[in-house]
Design a protein around this motif. Structure first.
Motif, short mmCIF file in Angstrom:
data_model
loop_
_atom_site.label_atom_id
_atom_site.label_comp_id
_atom_site.label_asym_id
_atom_site.label_seq_id
_atom_site.Cartn_x
_atom_site.Cartn_y
_atom_site.Cartn_z
N GLU A 1 3.64 38.03 9.10
CA GLU A 1 5.01 38.20 8.62
C GLU A 1 5.48 36.87 8.06
OE1 GLU A 1 7.43 39.71 11.79
OE2 GLU A 1 6.46 41.69 11.79
N ASP A 2 6.38 36.91 7.07
CA ASP A 2 6.76 35.66 6.42
C ASP A 2 8.10 35.11 6.92
OD1 ASP A 2 8.62 37.33 5.17
OD2 ASP A 2 7.42 37.54 3.36
N TRP B 1 4.39 32.54 13.77
CA TRP B 1 4.52 33.69 12.88
C TRP B 1 3.80 34.89 13.48
CZ3 TRP B 1 7.15 32.04 8.37
CH2 TRP B 1 7.21 30.65 8.22
N THR C 1 6.95 29.75 3.98
CA THR C 1 7.04 31.17 3.71
C THR C 1 6.24 31.53 2.45
OG1 THR C 1 9.16 31.46 4.82
CG2 THR C 1 8.61 33.05 3.10
N ASN C 2 6.41 30.74 1.40
CA ASN C 2 5.68 30.99 0.15
C ASN C 2 4.18 30.84 0.36
OD1 ASN C 2 8.15 31.33 -1.11
ND2 ASN C 2 8.22 29.26 -1.95
N ILE D 1 2.49 31.33 3.16
CA ILE D 1 1.99 32.48 3.92
C ILE D 1 1.86 33.70 3.02
CG2 ILE D 1 2.69 34.15 5.70
CD1 ILE D 1 3.67 31.70 7.33
N LYS D 2 2.86 33.95 2.19
CA LYS D 2 2.79 35.09 1.27
C LYS D 2 1.57 34.99 0.36
CE LYS D 2 7.74 36.16 0.96
NZ LYS D 2 8.93 36.15 0.07
#
Length: 387
Positions: free
Chosen positions: A314-315, A240, A303-304, A306-307
């Motif tokens: 970046e996701d 990422w 992704t969730n 990381i957010k």
């Protein structure tokens, strides 16, 4: 037919360290052959890639107990070769309430090893407030707490593997790549049959170590006359990008032992990219078919994550690679002898935690093949009999 004192099947990190430990046994001065099914170097098994985390921090005492020896062996290899193989880097372990017990066990194991004289082990327990203060690049939840092991590091995996193999050959060992083993025939002298350079080939040995990686079931089950409870997984590895104007990324390797088993390695492999993965992004696959057309498992969970926890990334992943895991039911490796034949020992099922322990695995297999020697390691936690 070629004859050797020892033959080792599989030149991944476990097999290569086993061959190296056997060839440098000054007491025996043995002839050792290391066999590899693919031309070297290659990325077909589990030992390829640029980095691996090395640490003392485990919840299981038998794992933590191996690591001082493993660190010592890796550092000695650096000294012997002049190669830089281990980058010191702190490891941050965190957990929410679903894994507080495991985190507490990890901290207890570290304290126990320190008390035994493990002066090289350095760590600190962290509350949620400590996490927020010491790692402001991350956004932890109030129910997170953790510990940071300052004595951990990162192994440069491909370089490590090449260095062990080079040292093995320097000491007089023989390495044959492109040798596809088809069967093993036990006996007073063990026969290893295979295909080499398009022809049938047989090598004969007094003692055999088998480190077959993802091919464990295919090679070992005929010898053991039983099923081995292993699964081979194709694991997706994600990189990422660090945002240009974001808060950056934590300057440590990372393991979150909560749901999803997230783990990460800081910017070492690709400039501006962080390796952040989850063991949940895997699918079962035959090692011979690992590169057939397939879709990477859905990474929405990553992704969730990381957010929620790493706003500096970046996701959307910039690079996706694959790796093979051979996983046992309890995520602990199997290191044992073939029942009734102590001339054949094997190691498999490392479940993504084997690379760092390679030096000790080599010593354990050497111990199994030479039971008359002083028994240094407790083999019971790794026995096939536990299943």
């Amino acid at each position: 037919m070629e004859n050797f004192d020892y033959v080792v099947i599989g030149s991944g990190i476990e097999g290569s360290w086993t061959a190296y430990q056997l060839i440098r046994d000054a007491k025996r001065k043995a002839s050792v052959l290391l066999l590899e099914r693919f031309p070297l170097p290659h990325s077909r098994g589990s030992s390829h890639g640029q980095t691996r985390i090395i640490r003392h921090a485990y919840p299981e005492a038998f794992h933590t107990a191996l690591m001082p020896q493993a660190f010592s062996e890796w550092k000695q290899l650096e000294k012997d070769t002049g190669e830089r193989l281990l980058i010191p880097k702190p490891l941050l372990c965190v957990a929410d309430e679903t894994w507080y017990g495991g985190l507490d066990n990890t901290i207890s194991r570290l304290r126990e090893e320190q008390a035994k004289g493990g002066n090289e082990i350095s760590f600190k327990e962290l509350s949620f407030q400590d996490l927020t203060r010491e790692f402001p690049q991350a956004s932890f939840s109030p129910n997170h707490r953790g510990c940071v092991e300052y004595s951990a590091g990162i192994l440069l995996a491909d370089k490590c593997l090449a260095t062990v193999q080079a040292q093995f050959k320097k000491l007089g060992g023989t390495l044959k790549d492109g040798f596809v083993v088809t069967s093993v025939v036990p006996g007073e002298r063990v026969q290893v049959k295979g295909q080499y350079e398009g022809k049938d080939n047989i090598v004969v040995t007094g003692k055999l170590a088998i480190c077959p990686g993802p091919w464990a079931k295919k090679l070992l089950e005929p010898l053991l006359d039983r099923k081995i409870p292993l699964k081979t997984l194709r694991v997706s590895v994600f990189y990422w990008k660090i945002k240009e104007n974001g808060p950056g990324m934590i300057p440590a390797s990372y393991i979150d032992h909560g749901a999803g088993e997230f783990w990460g390695i800081p910017e070492v492999e690709y400039k501006g990219l962080i390796k952040l993965c989850s063991h949940s992004t895997a699918d079962e696959a035959d090692p011979d078919d690992r590169d057939k057309a397939f879709e990477h498992p859905n990474h929405q969970e990553l992704t969730n994550y990381i957010k929620k926890h790493f706003p500096g990334l970046e996701d959307t992943p910039s690079i996706i690679e694959t790796c093979m895991y051979t996983v046992s039911p309890d995520n602990v490796s199997i290191i044992d002898s073939v029942p009734g034949d102590p001339r054949i020992a094997f190691a498999c099922g490392f479940s993504g935690t084997g690379f760092k322990k390679g030096p000790c695995v080599g010593l354990m297999l050497k111990q199994l093949l030479n039971p008359e020697d002083k028994q240094v390691f407790d083999m019971k936690p790794f026995s096939l009999k536990r299943f």
